[in-house]
Design a protein around this motif. Structure first.
Motif, PDB file in Angstrom:
ATOM      1  N   ASP A  95       0.871  -1.176   0.000  1.00  0.00           N
ATOM      2  CA  ASP A  95       0.000   0.000   0.000  1.00  0.00           C
ATOM      3  C   ASP A  95       0.911   1.230   0.000  1.00  0.00           C
ATOM      4  OD1 ASP A  95      -1.682   2.176   0.893  1.00  0.00           O
ATOM      5  OD2 ASP A  95      -3.122   0.648   1.530  1.00  0.00           O
ATOM      6  N   MET A  96       0.646   2.171  -0.896  1.00  0.00           N
ATOM      7  CA  MET A  96       1.525   3.349  -0.978  1.00  0.00           C
ATOM      8  C   MET A  96       1.490   4.191   0.291  1.00  0.00           C
ATOM      9  SD  MET A  96      -0.291   5.685  -3.894  1.00  0.00           S
ATOM     10  CE  MET A  96      -1.891   5.159  -4.497  1.00  0.00           C
ATOM     11  N   ARG A  97       0.499   3.993   1.146  1.00  0.00           N
ATOM     12  CA  ARG A  97       0.477   4.719   2.420  1.00  0.00           C
ATOM     13  C   ARG A  97       1.529   4.183   3.384  1.00  0.00           C
ATOM     14  NH1 ARG A  97      -5.806   3.975   3.470  1.00  0.00           N
ATOM     15  NH2 ARG A  97      -5.232   2.075   2.354  1.00  0.00           N
ATOM     16  N   GLU A  98       2.005   2.949   3.078  1.00  0.00           N
ATOM     17  CA  GLU A  98       2.926   2.306   4.024  1.00  0.00           C
ATOM     18  C   GLU A  98       4.309   2.034   3.463  1.00  0.00           C
ATOM     19  OE1 GLU A  98       0.507  -1.051   4.945  1.00  0.00           O
ATOM     20  OE2 GLU A  98      -0.974   0.285   5.880  1.00  0.00           O
ATOM     21  N   TYR A  99       4.433   2.027   2.139  1.00  0.00           N
ATOM     22  CA  TYR A  99       5.695   1.572   1.537  1.00  0.00           C
ATOM     23  C   TYR A  99       6.818   2.599   1.718  1.00  0.00           C
ATOM     24  CZ  TYR A  99       8.894  -0.501  -1.774  1.00  0.00           C
ATOM     25  OH  TYR A  99       9.988  -1.079  -2.344  1.00  0.00           O
ATOM     26  N   VAL A 100       7.855   2.205   2.428  1.00  0.00           N
ATOM     27  CA  VAL A 100       9.041   3.056   2.606  1.00  0.00           C
ATOM     28  C   VAL A 100      10.281   2.176   2.528  1.00  0.00           C
ATOM     29  CG1 VAL A 100      10.252   4.728   4.074  1.00  0.00           C
ATOM     30  CG2 VAL A 100       7.789   4.512   4.278  1.00  0.00           C
ATOM     31  N   GLU A 101      11.272   2.631   1.771  1.00  0.00           N
ATOM     32  CA  GLU A 101      12.594   1.980   1.759  1.00  0.00           C
ATOM     33  C   GLU A 101      13.609   3.109   1.925  1.00  0.00           C
ATOM     34  OE1 GLU A 101      14.019  -1.445  -0.857  1.00  0.00           O
ATOM     35  OE2 GLU A 101      12.298  -0.641  -1.930  1.00  0.00           O
ATOM     36  N   PRO A 102      14.040   3.376   3.132  1.00  0.00           N
ATOM     37  CA  PRO A 102      14.803   4.602   3.375  1.00  0.00           C
ATOM     38  C   PRO A 102      16.011   4.796   2.454  1.00  0.00           C
ATOM     39  CG  PRO A 102      14.221   3.546   5.426  1.00  0.00           C
ATOM     40  CD  PRO A 102      13.850   2.571   4.341  1.00  0.00           C
ATOM     41  N   GLY A 103      16.017   5.948   1.778  1.00  0.00           N
ATOM     42  CA  GLY A 103      17.157   6.370   0.956  1.00  0.00           C
ATOM     43  C   GLY A 103      17.466   5.492  -0.243  1.00  0.00           C
ATOM     44  N   ALA A 104      16.510   4.660  -0.677  1.00  0.00           N
ATOM     45  CA  ALA A 104      16.836   3.623  -1.663  1.00  0.00           C
ATOM     46  C   ALA A 104      16.719   4.065  -3.123  1.00  0.00           C
ATOM     47  CB  ALA A 104      15.932   2.407  -1.426  1.00  0.00           C
ATOM     48  N   PRO A 121      -7.030  13.367   4.394  1.00  0.00           N
ATOM     49  CA  PRO A 121      -5.915  14.120   3.790  1.00  0.00           C
ATOM     50  C   PRO A 121      -4.557  13.692   4.344  1.00  0.00           C
ATOM     51  CG  PRO A 121      -7.639  15.612   4.614  1.00  0.00           C
ATOM     52  CD  PRO A 121      -8.014  14.234   5.069  1.00  0.00           C
ATOM     53  N   GLY A 122      -4.547  13.210   5.592  1.00  0.00           N
ATOM     54  CA  GLY A 122      -3.296  12.753   6.201  1.00  0.00           C
ATOM     55  C   GLY A 122      -2.708  11.561   5.458  1.00  0.00           C
ATOM     56  N   ASP A 123      -3.561  10.737   4.858  1.00  0.00           N
ATOM     57  CA  ASP A 123      -3.072   9.562   4.123  1.00  0.00           C
ATOM     58  C   ASP A 123      -2.378   9.980   2.823  1.00  0.00           C
ATOM     59  OD1 ASP A 123      -3.890   7.697   5.965  1.00  0.00           O
ATOM     60  OD2 ASP A 123      -5.808   7.291   4.979  1.00  0.00           O
ATOM     61  N   ASN A 124      -2.947  10.993   2.145  1.00  0.00           N
ATOM     62  CA  ASN A 124      -2.300  11.454   0.906  1.00  0.00           C
ATOM     63  C   ASN A 124      -0.953  12.112   1.230  1.00  0.00           C
ATOM     64  OD1 ASN A 124      -4.377  10.583  -0.901  1.00  0.00           O
ATOM     65  ND2 ASN A 124      -5.641  12.238  -0.080  1.00  0.00           N
ATOM     66  N   LEU A 125      -0.921  12.834   2.340  1.00  0.00           N
ATOM     67  CA  LEU A 125       0.348  13.430   2.768  1.00  0.00           C
ATOM     68  C   LEU A 125       1.352  12.329   3.137  1.00  0.00           C
ATOM     69  CD1 LEU A 125       2.020  15.947   3.481  1.00  0.00           C
ATOM     70  CD2 LEU A 125       0.922  15.938   5.738  1.00  0.00           C
ATOM     71  N   ALA A 126       0.845  11.251   3.760  1.00  0.00           N
ATOM     72  CA  ALA A 126       1.737  10.147   4.150  1.00  0.00           C
ATOM     73  C   ALA A 126       2.416   9.536   2.918  1.00  0.00           C
ATOM     74  CB  ALA A 126       0.949   9.067   4.897  1.00  0.00           C
ATOM     75  N   VAL A 127       1.690   9.477   1.800  1.00  0.00           N
ATOM     76  CA  VAL A 127       2.291   8.936   0.564  1.00  0.00           C
ATOM     77  C   VAL A 127       3.492   9.799   0.164  1.00  0.00           C
ATOM     78  CG1 VAL A 127       1.883   8.459  -1.888  1.00  0.00           C
ATOM     79  CG2 VAL A 127       0.096   7.944  -0.210  1.00  0.00           C
ATOM     80  N   LEU A 128       3.326  11.110   0.252  1.00  0.00           N
ATOM     81  CA  LEU A 128       4.430  12.016  -0.107  1.00  0.00           C
ATOM     82  C   LEU A 128       5.584  11.888   0.888  1.00  0.00           C
ATOM     83  CD1 LEU A 128       2.725  15.337  -1.266  1.00  0.00           C
ATOM     84  CD2 LEU A 128       3.303  13.312  -2.571  1.00  0.00           C
ATOM     85  N   ARG A 129       5.247  11.794   2.169  1.00  0.00           N
ATOM     86  CA  ARG A 129       6.301  11.665   3.186  1.00  0.00           C
ATOM     87  C   ARG A 129       7.071  10.359   2.991  1.00  0.00           C
ATOM     88  NH1 ARG A 129       5.571  15.802   6.878  1.00  0.00           N
ATOM     89  NH2 ARG A 129       3.506  16.161   7.750  1.00  0.00           N
ATOM     90  N   ASN A 130       6.354   9.285   2.649  1.00  0.00           N
ATOM     91  CA  ASN A 130       7.017   7.993   2.403  1.00  0.00           C
ATOM     92  C   ASN A 130       7.953   8.090   1.202  1.00  0.00           C
ATOM     93  OD1 ASN A 130       5.574   6.898   4.470  1.00  0.00           O
ATOM     94  ND2 ASN A 130       4.077   5.851   3.171  1.00  0.00           N
ATOM     95  N   ALA A 131       7.467   8.753   0.142  1.00  0.00           N
ATOM     96  CA  ALA A 131       8.301   8.903  -1.057  1.00  0.00           C
ATOM     97  C   ALA A 131       9.550   9.708  -0.703  1.00  0.00           C
ATOM     98  CB  ALA A 131       7.510   9.597  -2.165  1.00  0.00           C
ATOM     99  N   HIS A 132       9.368  10.740   0.102  1.00  0.00           N
ATOM    100  CA  HIS A 132      10.498  11.574   0.533  1.00  0.00           C
ATOM    101  C   HIS A 132      11.521  10.714   1.275  1.00  0.00           C
ATOM    102  CE1 HIS A 132      12.587  14.663   2.963  1.00  0.00           C
ATOM    103  NE2 HIS A 132      12.357  15.443   1.911  1.00  0.00           N
TER     104      HIS A 132
END
Ligand code: SAM
Length: 249
Positions: A95-104, A121-132
């Protein structure tokens, strides 16, 4: 179950969302767009990759591509597309709300209106934060949606698309409805084939360029820019898409 978790929606309407010509168009974009430039070894994450229309040409250019999607069926199709093209890519169900691979990654892409799916709205922001968090310093995130301003020029006109008989035939009707004072868009899809009728609805948050830019900045991105197409033209009255790019500083 929320609409985007409905595997049937992506499968039933794949004939319209992912017709064969999109594979050719995506290959052309990857070959020509200044926004999608990769070199051998560029680490790319395609978030909500669907059947892999961008995964394949990016991998073919030597990028190390990971495609992430919630739909198992879409990932199987992406795997088949890679096999047909003779390219390798890593594919993962998440789920893009959860997927994170730090610095990868050097580049994270989210294409063809795959953003703004969540009511909170917090979930859409979470997608951006995860991508970051998944980007290496200096890496970029690119999101491609239908901007509110672009949509305003044609929304309301129902569309009908005839489906290739080889893909089942019939006609798909699409009707857009603007909701909640232009904050959300519902698109109702109806596939009529003989006596058979299949229906589904997609619900997306609508962003203006200023709103999506602000969300990128809230998630920590710097050097945020908006474009009106993959030729990197301005987001002006000629824009066909809203493409926002931000850098992890
Ligand atoms: C409109 S399609 C776009 C697919 C692809 N980016 C393209 O350009 O063809 C949206 C995709 O998002 C995926 N998706 C929906 N919700 C998701 C979620 N929460 N996390 C990850 N992927 C999701 C769907 O399965 C679907 O493949």
């Amino acid at each position: 179950m929320t609409w985007y978790e409905d595997e049937k929606l992506w499968v039933d309407f794949a004939c319209v969302m992912f017709p064969e010509r999109r594979e050719r168009e995506a290959a052309e974009l990857v070959a020509t767009s200044p926004l999608l430039k990769v070199v051998r070894g560029t680490r790319v994450l395609d978030l909500a990759c669907g059947p892999g229309v961008h995964v394949v040409p990016l991998a073919a250019r030597g990028a190390e591509v990971t495609g992430v999607d919630l739909s198992e069926t879409m990932l199987v199709r992406a795997g088949e597309a890679c096999a047909r093209a003779g390219v390798a890519a890593r594919l993962a169900r998440a789920d893009m709300r959860e997927y994170v691979e730090p610095g990868a990654y050097d580049l994270v892409i989210n294409m063809y209106t795959s953003f703004g799916y969540f009511t909170d709205p917090g979930d859409n922001l979470a997608v951006l934060r995860n991508a970051h968090a998944s980007l290496a310093p200096g890496g970029t995130l690119l999101i491609d949606v239908l901007g509110k301003e672009v949509l305003a020029s044609w929304v309301g006109r129902p569309q009908a698309v005839d489906v290739d008989p080889e893909l089942g035939g019939g006609t798909v009707f699409m009707r857009d409805t603007i909701l909640d004072d232009w904050t959300r868009l519902r698109t109702d899809w109806t596939h009529v084939r003989g006596d058979e009728v299949r229906q589904a609805s997609i619900m997306c948050v609508l962003y203006s360029a200023a709103e999506l830019r602000a969300l990128f900045e809230q998630a920590g991105f710097t050097d945020v820019e908006c474009f009106g197409g993959f030729d990197a033209g301005p987001y002006d009255n000629h824009a066909r898409r809203l493409i926002v790019r931000g850098v992890r500083g």
